[in-house]
Scaffold this active site. Structure first.
Site, PDB file in Angstrom:
ATOM      1  N   SER A   1       0.828  -1.204   0.000  1.00  0.00           N
ATOM      2  CA  SER A   1       0.000   0.000   0.000  1.00  0.00           C
ATOM      3  C   SER A   1       0.865   1.259   0.000  1.00  0.00           C
ATOM      4  O   SER A   1       1.856   1.356   0.731  1.00  0.00           O
ATOM      5  CB  SER A   1      -0.914   0.012   1.226  1.00  0.00           C
ATOM      6  OG  SER A   1      -1.602   1.247   1.320  1.00  0.00           O
TER       7      SER A   1
ATOM      8  N   LYS B   1     -13.970  -3.755   3.103  1.00  0.00           N
ATOM      9  CA  LYS B   1     -14.805  -2.555   2.995  1.00  0.00           C
ATOM     10  C   LYS B   1     -16.280  -2.804   3.295  1.00  0.00           C
ATOM     11  O   LYS B   1     -16.963  -1.930   3.834  1.00  0.00           O
ATOM     12  CB  LYS B   1     -14.671  -1.936   1.604  1.00  0.00           C
ATOM     13  CG  LYS B   1     -13.343  -1.246   1.357  1.00  0.00           C
ATOM     14  CD  LYS B   1     -13.362  -0.540   0.016  1.00  0.00           C
ATOM     15  CE  LYS B   1     -12.078   0.214  -0.241  1.00  0.00           C
ATOM     16  NZ  LYS B   1     -12.125   0.994  -1.493  1.00  0.00           N
TER      17      LYS B   1
ATOM     18  N   ALA C   1     -18.952  -4.114 -10.935  1.00  0.00           N
ATOM     19  CA  ALA C   1     -20.090  -3.866 -10.041  1.00  0.00           C
ATOM     20  C   ALA C   1     -19.727  -4.138  -8.587  1.00  0.00           C
ATOM     21  O   ALA C   1     -20.603  -4.356  -7.761  1.00  0.00           O
ATOM     22  CB  ALA C   1     -21.279  -4.731 -10.462  1.00  0.00           C
TER      23      ALA C   1
ATOM     24  N   ALA D   1     -15.714  -0.587  -5.523  1.00  0.00           N
ATOM     25  CA  ALA D   1     -15.295   0.656  -6.190  1.00  0.00           C
ATOM     26  C   ALA D   1     -16.351   1.114  -7.182  1.00  0.00           C
ATOM     27  O   ALA D   1     -16.654   2.309  -7.287  1.00  0.00           O
ATOM     28  CB  ALA D   1     -13.960   0.449  -6.889  1.00  0.00           C
TER      29      ALA D   1
ATOM     30  N   TYR E   1      -4.018   1.330  -9.982  1.00  0.00           N
ATOM     31  CA  TYR E   1      -2.838   2.206  -9.987  1.00  0.00           C
ATOM     32  C   TYR E   1      -1.519   1.432  -9.932  1.00  0.00           C
ATOM     33  O   TYR E   1      -0.451   2.032  -9.816  1.00  0.00           O
ATOM     34  CB  TYR E   1      -2.896   3.242  -8.855  1.00  0.00           C
ATOM     35  CG  TYR E   1      -2.985   2.689  -7.453  1.00  0.00           C
ATOM     36  CD1 TYR E   1      -1.846   2.314  -6.746  1.00  0.00           C
ATOM     37  CD2 TYR E   1      -4.214   2.575  -6.818  1.00  0.00           C
ATOM     38  CE1 TYR E   1      -1.923   1.825  -5.464  1.00  0.00           C
ATOM     39  CE2 TYR E   1      -4.312   2.097  -5.526  1.00  0.00           C
ATOM     40  CZ  TYR E   1      -3.162   1.721  -4.852  1.00  0.00           C
ATOM     41  OH  TYR E   1      -3.250   1.231  -3.574  1.00  0.00           O
TER      42      TYR E   1
END
EC number: 1.1.1.25
Length: 294
Positions: free
Chosen positions: A25, A76, A137, A140, A236
């Site tokens: 990360s 999440k 879907a 994010a 990314y």
């Protein structure tokens, strides 16, 4: 959005990111550079938390007095069950990426969609009135689609391998009363091709193209897209995915996932500290961290 200043006190403030895995990360480098630039006595770490330990990790935020954390894959959605409260937008999205500890009371927020829109605004891209296509879907995609709908896109199409998940997302957007009704299309279908041919914005919210599988792509024929289309990839790593490379070669405007990473992180500061994080500092640090990774 309502901005609230944390009431956490102490000689130093500890924050971090919960995920599994999180070793690569860029968030710790990004936030710690921002703390240093702002002269803040705070530190941000990476906490690798397997799903089986998530409930204990959340209890640890209270026990250790952490100011707050970010939350990433795969927690999440699951983390919502262990919080004291979840902000309305995060509840609509169905995912939390930011937690604030207010005196032992843990409140969940979602800054992904907010950061996404700010990253487009930074590039001078106006969302309102565009035909938008969201690829995927998952978590994010849910944040991106909700904020696109609220921002006034003319048309919103969700393309996903699992039609059922796409339909669930479209139904959730309808319940959230977004001004535009989301349409659903299967990859490669005539409906999908028609939506792509008229798209003013295409957003990849799938992991396709992410390291190590860098030659995969969610869109095999970028040539379908019109010349005015903006192509956005939430991935990314690498900074330029195959999708973005091919879009650039076709002369299209491209935006990589670093922009969303930085802006969602800067937005999290609104909840932790009552002010936006320093975007330029955070971008420079995140880019250096990513470029320094093997």
């Amino acid at each position: 959005m309502t901005k609230r200043r944390s009431t956490s006190r102490g000689p130093g403030r500890i924050l971090g990111i919960l995920g599994h895995p999180v070793a690569h990360s860029a968030s710790p480098a990004m936030h710690n550079a921002a703390f240093a630039a702002q002269g803040m006595h705070a530190m941000y770490g990476a906490f690798d938390v397997p799903p089986s330990q998530l409930e204990k990790a959340i209890a640890g935020i209270r026990a250790l007095g952490l100011l707050g954390v970010n939350v990433t894959i795969p927690h999440k959605e699951a983390v919502m069950a262990y919080l004291d409260d979840v902000a309305p937008t995060a509840r609509q999205v169905g995912a939390v990426n930011t937690i604030v500890n207010r005196g032992g009371r843990l409140i969940g927020y979602n800054t992904d969609g907010w950061g996404f829109l700010l990253s487009l605004e930074e590039r001078g891209v106006r969302v309102a009135g565009r035909n938008a296509v969201v690829l995927g879907a998952g978590g994010a995609a849910r944040a991106v689609a909700l904020h696109l709908g609220m921002a006034g896109v003319a048309r919103l199409t969700i393309i996903n391998r699992s039609r059922q998940r796409a339909e669930f997302l479209a139904a959730d957007l309808a319940r959230a009363k977004t001004p535009v009704r989301a349409e659903v299309a299967d990859p490669g279908s005539e409906e999908a091709r028609a939506a792509l041919a008229e798209a003013g914005l295409v957003v990849n919210c799938t992991p396709l193209g992410m390291e190590p599988d860098t030659e995969s792509t969610p869109l095999e024929d970028v040539g379908l897209l019109p010349a005015h289309c903006v192509v956005y990839d939430t991935v990314y790593r690498p900074l330029e995915t195959r999708l973005l490379r091919e879009a650039r070669q076709h002369g299209l405007i491209t935006v990589n996932g670093l922009a969303m990473l930085v802006h969602q992180g800067a937005c999290a500061w609104e909840y932790w500290f009552g002010r936006r994080g320093p975007v330029d500092v955070m971008r420079t640090a995140a880019l250096a961290a990513l470029e320094g990774q093997p």
